[in-house]
Each structure stands twice: as C-alpha cells, then as structure tokens.
Design a protein around this motif. Structure first.
Motif, PDB file in Angstrom:
ATOM      1  N   LYS A   9      27.486  90.150  10.010  1.00 55.37           N
ATOM      2  CA  LYS A   9      26.314  88.270   9.288  1.00 55.37           C
ATOM      3  C   LYS A   9      25.113  89.482  10.354  1.00 55.37           C
ATOM      4  O   LYS A   9      24.241  88.708   9.379  1.00 55.37           O
ATOM      5  CB  LYS A   9      26.581  87.538  10.088  1.00 55.37           C
ATOM      6  CG  LYS A   9      27.878  86.726   8.918  1.00 55.37           C
ATOM      7  CD  LYS A   9      28.161  85.105   9.131  1.00 55.37           C
ATOM      8  CE  LYS A   9      28.917  84.347   7.885  1.00 55.37           C
ATOM      9  NZ  LYS A   9      29.133  83.692   8.649  1.00 55.37           N
ATOM     10  N   PRO A  43      23.736  82.082  17.173  1.00 55.54           N
ATOM     11  CA  PRO A  43      25.112  82.393  16.712  1.00 55.54           C
ATOM     12  C   PRO A  43      25.369  82.066  15.683  1.00 55.54           C
ATOM     13  O   PRO A  43      25.136  81.302  14.693  1.00 55.54           O
ATOM     14  CB  PRO A  43      25.741  81.833  18.176  1.00 55.54           C
ATOM     15  CG  PRO A  43      25.276  80.958  18.927  1.00 55.54           C
ATOM     16  CD  PRO A  43      23.219  81.353  18.537  1.00 55.54           C
ATOM     17  N   LEU A  44      25.582  83.220  15.021  1.00 56.37           N
ATOM     18  CA  LEU A  44      26.615  83.171  13.317  1.00 56.37           C
ATOM     19  C   LEU A  44      28.103  83.014  13.571  1.00 56.37           C
ATOM     20  O   LEU A  44      28.578  84.147  14.524  1.00 56.37           O
ATOM     21  CB  LEU A  44      26.176  84.023  13.091  1.00 56.37           C
ATOM     22  CG  LEU A  44      24.930  84.239  12.225  1.00 56.37           C
ATOM     23  CD1 LEU A  44      24.207  85.843  11.569  1.00 56.37           C
ATOM     24  CD2 LEU A  44      24.039  83.141  11.779  1.00 56.37           C
ATOM     25  N   GLU A  45      28.568  81.703  12.824  1.00 57.75           N
ATOM     26  CA  GLU A  45      29.976  81.986  12.812  1.00 57.75           C
ATOM     27  C   GLU A  45      30.842  82.813  12.116  1.00 57.75           C
ATOM     28  O   GLU A  45      29.962  83.457  10.937  1.00 57.75           O
ATOM     29  CB  GLU A  45      30.458  80.377  12.410  1.00 57.75           C
ATOM     30  CG  GLU A  45      29.819  79.251  13.117  1.00 57.75           C
ATOM     31  CD  GLU A  45      29.780  78.211  12.835  1.00 57.75           C
ATOM     32  OE1 GLU A  45      31.011  77.699  12.309  1.00 57.75           O
ATOM     33  OE2 GLU A  45      29.159  77.315  13.196  1.00 57.75           O
ATOM     34  N   GLU A  46      31.888  82.826  12.176  1.00 53.69           N
ATOM     35  CA  GLU A  46      32.593  84.249  11.385  1.00 53.69           C
ATOM     36  C   GLU A  46      33.878  83.472  11.065  1.00 53.69           C
ATOM     37  O   GLU A  46      34.400  82.643  12.407  1.00 53.69           O
ATOM     38  CB  GLU A  46      32.431  85.158  12.603  1.00 53.69           C
ATOM     39  CG  GLU A  46      31.637  86.069  12.858  1.00 53.69           C
ATOM     40  CD  GLU A  46      31.859  87.438  13.158  1.00 53.69           C
ATOM     41  OE1 GLU A  46      32.993  88.294  12.768  1.00 53.69           O
ATOM     42  OE2 GLU A  46      31.174  88.249  13.810  1.00 53.69           O
ATOM     43  N   ASP A  47      34.314  83.785  10.178  1.00 51.09           N
ATOM     44  CA  ASP A  47      35.412  83.719   9.311  1.00 51.09           C
ATOM     45  C   ASP A  47      36.126  84.677   8.786  1.00 51.09           C
ATOM     46  O   ASP A  47      35.835  84.528   7.987  1.00 51.09           O
ATOM     47  CB  ASP A  47      35.359  82.360   8.765  1.00 51.09           C
ATOM     48  CG  ASP A  47      36.134  81.515   7.924  1.00 51.09           C
ATOM     49  OD1 ASP A  47      37.711  81.543   8.476  1.00 51.09           O
ATOM     50  OD2 ASP A  47      36.142  80.374   7.641  1.00 51.09           O
TER      51      ASP A  47
END
Length: 177
Positions: A9, A43-47
């Motif tokens: 991202k 901060p960008l969440e990752e899945d």
C-alpha cells in the motif's frame, strides 16, 4: 519490491505521487508562494486476504497462497485424493479446486461431463457427472467445490461418480468492506 522495506500500500501511494507530479503552468504573477511537501501517511493495515484477491483479479489465480486459503470452511473432505483408490465402491466427500471440464453426449443425446480438480495437497482427481446429477448439481465455473460421490477405479485410475456437488463459499473480499 520487498527490498524497499515498504508494504504494498505504501509503494502504491509512492507510485501515485510520482505519477501525478506535474507542474501547472503559472499564468501571471503569484500572490503567495506555496511549498508542497510529501504527505506523511498513517500506518496502513495489511491483510493477506487482500493480496489473494489482488492476485485473483490481476492474474487469475493466487500466487501467495491457494484458493483453499480463501474458503470460509476449513473442511477439506474425508481424505486427500491420493487415497481415493483405497475406497473403491464407497461414497466419499472430497473438496477440490475446479480446473477444467469436458462435455460429452450420451447415446441418448443427453449431456454429461467429466471434471478435473486439484485437492488441498495439490493432487489432481477426476469426476464423472452423469446427466441426472449434472442437471441438479451443475458446475458453476471456477471455485472450490464440495463433491460427494462414489469412487470408481478404471484402468488403475480412481475417479468420483458425482452424486451431488456444490461450490463452497469464500471469505469476503476485505477491499470491498
């Protein structure tokens, strides 16, 4: 691009900023000079599910994992397909990722089908769909299927004579929530 230490991202944001850098032509005098700075992203969440769905959308299959990782249920059948030959004549349940199909006509001109699937361990198995079951339980394109049927062995190769089958639901796409 893992060597950059940035996540997917963050790299997409960087690419967007680089691609959109154009200097508008200044017409006339400017009253105030403005200085633009690179935005600081939270901060960008990752899945991992996002990666699976991105791969499915972009290249048509999962690279990071398998389609089984997207299945809502952890059920993978009574046995792996490599053990089918041990259950000749018995009714079993198996779970498989649909690979391809072949349509044929019976002597009565009814349509039947042969299917090829991969199990969770990556082994192929074949299915036979006779006209009566094909009408009630059709294969509906790519996906994970739960298949119930009788194991038949011809020329040393096991296959499943399908009694019923259904596509298994997948986990929801987190990108659309």
């Amino acid at each position: 691009m893992r060597f950059t230490g940035l996540g997917k991202k963050e790299l997409l944001w960087e690419a967007h900023l680089l691609m959109s850098r154009h200097k508008p032509a200044v017409v006339g005098m400017v009253l105030f000079e403005t200085e633009s700075r690179k935005p600081i992203l939270p901060p960008l969440e990752e899945d991992i599910l996002e990666d699976y769905y991105d791969e499915m959308e972009l290249i048509g299959f999962c690279v990071t994992g398998t389609l089984f990782d997207l299945a809502k249920s952890d059920y993978r059948g009574d046995m792996p397909s490599k053990e089918l030959h041990l259950h000749e004549g018995k009714t079993v349940r198996v779970v498989g990722d649909f690979i391809c199909e072949k349509f044929v006509k019976t002597k009565h001109r009814d349509q039947m089908k042969f299917g090829t699937f991969l199990d969770a361990e990556g082994h192929f198995f074949d299915t036979v769909h006779f006209p009566q079951t094909l009408v009630k339980y059709p294969l509906r394109g790519a996906g994970i299927y739960l298949i119930e049927g009788k194991v038949i062995v011809e020329y040393g190769c096991p296959s499943i004579e399908v009694l019923r089958c259904a596509k298994m639901p997948l986990k929801p796409d987190p990108r659309s929530e």
